[in-house]
Design an enzyme around this catalytic site. Structure first.
Site, mmCIF file in Angstrom:
data_model
loop_
_atom_site.group_PDB
_atom_site.id
_atom_site.type_symbol
_atom_site.label_atom_id
_atom_site.label_comp_id
_atom_site.label_asym_id
_atom_site.label_seq_id
_atom_site.Cartn_x
_atom_site.Cartn_y
_atom_site.Cartn_z
ATOM 1 N N ASP A 30 1.144 -1.009 0.166
ATOM 2 C CA ASP A 30 -0.082 0.118 -0.200
ATOM 3 C C ASP A 30 0.665 1.274 0.240
ATOM 4 O OD1 ASP A 30 -3.321 0.133 0.985
ATOM 5 O OD2 ASP A 30 -2.204 1.949 0.796
ATOM 6 N N LYS A 35 -1.278 2.551 7.576
ATOM 7 C CA LYS A 35 -1.595 1.049 7.070
ATOM 8 C C LYS A 35 -1.243 -0.037 7.194
ATOM 9 C CE LYS A 35 -5.810 2.008 3.998
ATOM 10 N NZ LYS A 35 -5.977 2.561 2.742
ATOM 11 N N THR A 122 -13.537 -3.199 -8.572
ATOM 12 C CA THR A 122 -14.807 -3.418 -9.290
ATOM 13 C C THR A 122 -15.034 -1.884 -9.898
ATOM 14 O OG1 THR A 122 -15.936 -3.507 -6.801
ATOM 15 C CG2 THR A 122 -17.754 -2.572 -9.392
ATOM 16 N N GLU A 149 -15.038 -9.590 -6.849
ATOM 17 C CA GLU A 149 -15.102 -10.168 -5.548
ATOM 18 C C GLU A 149 -16.349 -9.357 -4.481
ATOM 19 O OE1 GLU A 149 -12.522 -11.557 -2.948
ATOM 20 O OE2 GLU A 149 -14.805 -11.467 -1.892
ATOM 21 N N PHE A 150 -16.953 -10.264 -4.295
ATOM 22 C CA PHE A 150 -18.054 -9.982 -3.917
ATOM 23 C C PHE A 150 -18.637 -10.081 -2.223
ATOM 24 C CE2 PHE A 150 -18.292 -12.495 -7.266
ATOM 25 C CZ PHE A 150 -18.825 -11.862 -8.211
ATOM 26 N N ARG A 152 -18.730 -8.696 2.120
ATOM 27 C CA ARG A 152 -19.745 -7.512 2.049
ATOM 28 C C ARG A 152 -18.549 -7.319 3.305
ATOM 29 N NH1 ARG A 152 -23.978 -11.336 3.951
ATOM 30 N NH2 ARG A 152 -22.705 -12.907 3.913
ATOM 31 N N GLY A 259 -26.170 2.688 1.573
ATOM 32 C CA GLY A 259 -25.130 3.788 1.215
ATOM 33 C C GLY A 259 -24.087 3.460 1.229
ATOM 34 N N CYS A 262 -19.577 1.090 -1.884
ATOM 35 C CA CYS A 262 -19.876 -0.032 -3.258
ATOM 36 C C CYS A 262 -20.966 0.267 -4.006
ATOM 37 C CB CYS A 262 -19.852 -1.117 -2.875
ATOM 38 S SG CYS A 262 -18.289 -1.771 -2.353
ATOM 39 N N LYS A 325 -23.603 1.413 8.005
ATOM 40 C CA LYS A 325 -24.590 -0.350 8.665
ATOM 41 C C LYS A 325 -23.590 -0.406 9.558
ATOM 42 C CE LYS A 325 -22.052 -4.074 5.797
ATOM 43 N NZ LYS A 325 -22.359 -4.812 4.553
HETATM 44 C C1 UDX Z 1 -22.449 -4.787 -0.528
HETATM 45 C C2 UDX Z 1 -22.471 -5.486 -1.808
HETATM 46 O O1 UDX Z 1 -23.282 -6.224 -0.754
HETATM 47 C C3 UDX Z 1 -21.499 -6.640 -1.661
HETATM 48 O O2 UDX Z 1 -21.514 -7.872 -2.424
HETATM 49 C C4 UDX Z 1 -20.250 -5.916 -2.809
HETATM 50 O O3 UDX Z 1 -18.624 -6.608 -2.624
HETATM 51 C C5 UDX Z 1 -19.899 -5.005 -2.129
HETATM 52 O O4 UDX Z 1 -21.408 -3.638 -2.078
HETATM 53 P P1 UDX Z 1 -21.225 -3.612 1.247
HETATM 54 O O5 UDX Z 1 -21.492 -2.295 1.265
HETATM 55 O O6 UDX Z 1 -20.600 -4.249 2.466
HETATM 56 O O7 UDX Z 1 -21.622 -4.221 0.708
HETATM 57 O O8 UDX Z 1 -23.027 -3.543 2.037
HETATM 58 P P2 UDX Z 1 -24.397 -4.661 2.087
HETATM 59 O O9 UDX Z 1 -24.651 -5.272 3.159
HETATM 60 O O10 UDX Z 1 -24.314 -4.636 0.465
HETATM 61 O O11 UDX Z 1 -25.350 -3.007 1.833
HETATM 62 C C6 UDX Z 1 -25.182 -1.635 1.276
HETATM 63 C C7 UDX Z 1 -25.888 -0.540 1.626
HETATM 64 O O12 UDX Z 1 -27.519 -1.833 1.265
HETATM 65 C C8 UDX Z 1 -25.875 -0.893 3.405
HETATM 66 O O13 UDX Z 1 -26.231 0.809 3.689
HETATM 67 C C9 UDX Z 1 -27.305 -1.278 3.503
HETATM 68 O O14 UDX Z 1 -28.100 -0.844 5.407
HETATM 69 C C10 UDX Z 1 -28.679 -0.700 2.779
HETATM 70 N N1 UDX Z 1 -30.024 -2.366 2.850
HETATM 71 C C11 UDX Z 1 -29.146 -3.420 2.799
HETATM 72 C C12 UDX Z 1 -31.295 -2.150 2.995
HETATM 73 O O15 UDX Z 1 -31.358 -0.564 3.081
HETATM 74 N N2 UDX Z 1 -31.554 -2.884 2.411
HETATM 75 C C13 UDX Z 1 -31.449 -4.178 2.817
HETATM 76 O O16 UDX Z 1 -32.552 -4.960 2.552
HETATM 77 C C14 UDX Z 1 -29.690 -4.248 2.503
#
Ligand code: UDX
Length: 438
Positions: A30, A35, A122, A149-150, A152, A259, A262, A325
């Site tokens: 990095d 970090k 991404t 990569e998927f 969370r 939010g 991603c 979240k």
């Molecule tokens: C997301 C994708 O899920 C993941 O596969 C990808 O690799 C990166 O982006 P992440 O950003 O970690 O992951 O969060 P995620 O759990 O998907 O939640 C995204 C946002 O959606 C959060 O703000 C969450 O509060 C909101 N959310 C999620 C809702 O408002 N309602 C839901 O039912 C689910």
């Protein structure tokens, strides 16, 4: 295998630690010394449940180390994972690819023996082909592959070690063989689907998945507005439609919307790329998805303003939650902080609390007032906004909180508080999608 991971943010730090945990020799690289120092000491530079243990044991074992030199990375590794960020470009919807280009461009002249460069960031479709050309133009024998990569945030370690699928975009069987070897411990131990495809499809799988998830959330949030107008309950509705296996119950939680680092920027970059490819109409619906989502934030502010009599001036507002979240300290494009800052701009005296994201929140919104605990945040408040569904908040005792506040008024932005108990304790609770009185 000897693996390098370029970029040690939320994605790269987890990937590096997990690859070392699978038994590989890993070097994480990095540009940020803060970090590198933290990671080298076995400390994650951000909150991610379970990462501290994996990091500690892999650093301790000697299989994982960190540095800042791309030349060292090129000399050390046979497989180079590119995990740098692709934020939204300033002044545009498109993705900013500077970091990806710098990583591959910086590696290329040093890759003088056969190696595999594997993109995980991404990116807009077509990026991988461009990066392959960068390697070729530098005269490097290294090959390029894409392996989206998927993971969370909050479940990143588990998602990396037990992915629900592995997708690889390759241009040769040799590249696929190398990636199968990297992931052999995962492939051997279970039934993880392996999908091998071309570079463009692999890139598109990732953005399509995120676009679908965003669409699902905005769908239920649109229905939530209809529920409010009709006096119906969106949470019961979501449970009911989710029993249909074709629909599925996950990602149907209505409320303040999505939010994070991603989903918002990925759907915008996807729209921008479709425009560049000459098919802007194909993804026109994503503009509506984005619009519905941003409208949740405005609606939440309106609900709170209505509860305090139509104006925030002179009103004390408690905001529970700053992270985008729960189980994350990430505040990038956090709906909770967006609402808190808007209310402050409208004259409210806002106090914010979050179990782990306070430092990041303070760095991004330094003028907000941050309370060290729930009690201090809520004391004498005219209204409480529940905006990130941390367990501490969901389990709050309505009587206890009621004894602290100035008035028992609540906006449940995540639709998870047990309404009957809160209403029985005399709280006026509003939400997006189940505002009808019980
Ligand atoms: C997301 C994708 O899920 C993941 O596969 C990808 O690799 C990166 O982006 P992440 O950003 O970690 O992951 O969060 P995620 O759990 O998907 O939640 C995204 C946002 O959606 C959060 O703000 C969450 O509060 C909101 N959310 C999620 C809702 O408002 N309602 C839901 O039912 C689910």
């Amino acid at each position: 295998m000897r693996i390098t991971v370029i970029g040690t943010g939320y994605l790269g730090a987890v990937h590096a630690a997990c690859m070392a945990d699978l038994g590989h020799e890993v070097l994480g690289v990095d540009v940020d010394w803060t970090k590198i120092d933290a990671l080298s000491a076995g400390r994650p530079p951000f909150h991610e449940p379970g990462l501290d243990q994996v990091l500690a044991r892999t650093v301790e074992s000697g299989r994982l180390r960190f540095g800042t030199s791309l030349q060292e990375a090129a000399e050390f590794g046979d497989v180079h994972f590119v995990c740098v960020g692709t934020p939204q470009k300033a002044g545009s919807n498109a993705a900013d690819l500077r970091h990806v280009e710098a990583a591959v461009g910086g590696l290329a002249p040093h890759l003088t023996r056969p190696a595999l460069v594997v993109g995980k960031s991404t990116v807009p479709v077509g990026t991988a082909a461009g990066l392959a050309a960068v390697l070729r133009d530098a005269g490097s024998p290294a090959e390029l592959a894409w392996n989206p990569e998927f993971l969370r945030e909050g479940f990143a370690v588990n998602d990396t070690l037990h992915p629900d699928r592995l997708v690889v975009g390759v241009t040769s069987t040799g590249a696929e063989e190398i990636l199968r070897e990297v992931y052999a411990p995962i492939l051997d131990s279970g039934d993880t689907p392996w999908i091998s495809t071309d570079l463009a499809t692999a890139e598109l799988v990732k953005v399509s998945a995120n676009a679908f998830l965003a669409t699902k959330i905005s769908f239920i949030n649109a229905i939530a507005d209809v529920c409010d107008a009709a006096g119906a309950d969106v949470t019961t509705l979501a449970t009911a439609i989710g029993h249909d296996a074709r629909i599925g119950s996950r990602f149907l939680s209505a409320g303040l919307g999505f939010g994070g680092g991603c989903l918002p920027k990925d759907i915008r970059a996807f729209m921008a790329r479709a425009g560049e490819l000459g098919v802007p109409d194909a993804l026109a619906f994503l503009r509506e998805v984005d619009e519905i989502n941003m409208g949740r934030r405005r609606r939440t502010v309106e609900l709170a303003r209505g509860l305090v009599g139509g104006s925030f001036l002179g009103r004390s507002v408690a905001v529970l939650g700053a992270a985008f979240k729960p189980d994350s300290d990430d505040v990038r494009d956090s709906p909770a902080l967006n609402v808190a800052a808007t209310i402050q701009l409208q004259g409210g005296q806002v106090r914010v609390h979050d179990p782990v994201a306070m430092d990041n929140a303070r760095a991004q919104f330094p003028t907000l007032d941050y309370a060290p605990d729930i009690r201090k945040a809520c004391e004498h408040a005219d209204v409480v906004l529940h905006l990130t569904e941390w367990r501490d908040y969901v389990e709050l005792d309505p009587e206890w909180l009621g004894s602290l506040v100035g008035a028992r008024r609540m906006v449940d932005g995540r639709n998870v508080l047990p309404l009957p108990a809160w209403r029985a304790a005399g709280w006026d609770v509003r939400s997006l999608g189940r505002s009808a009185p019980a």
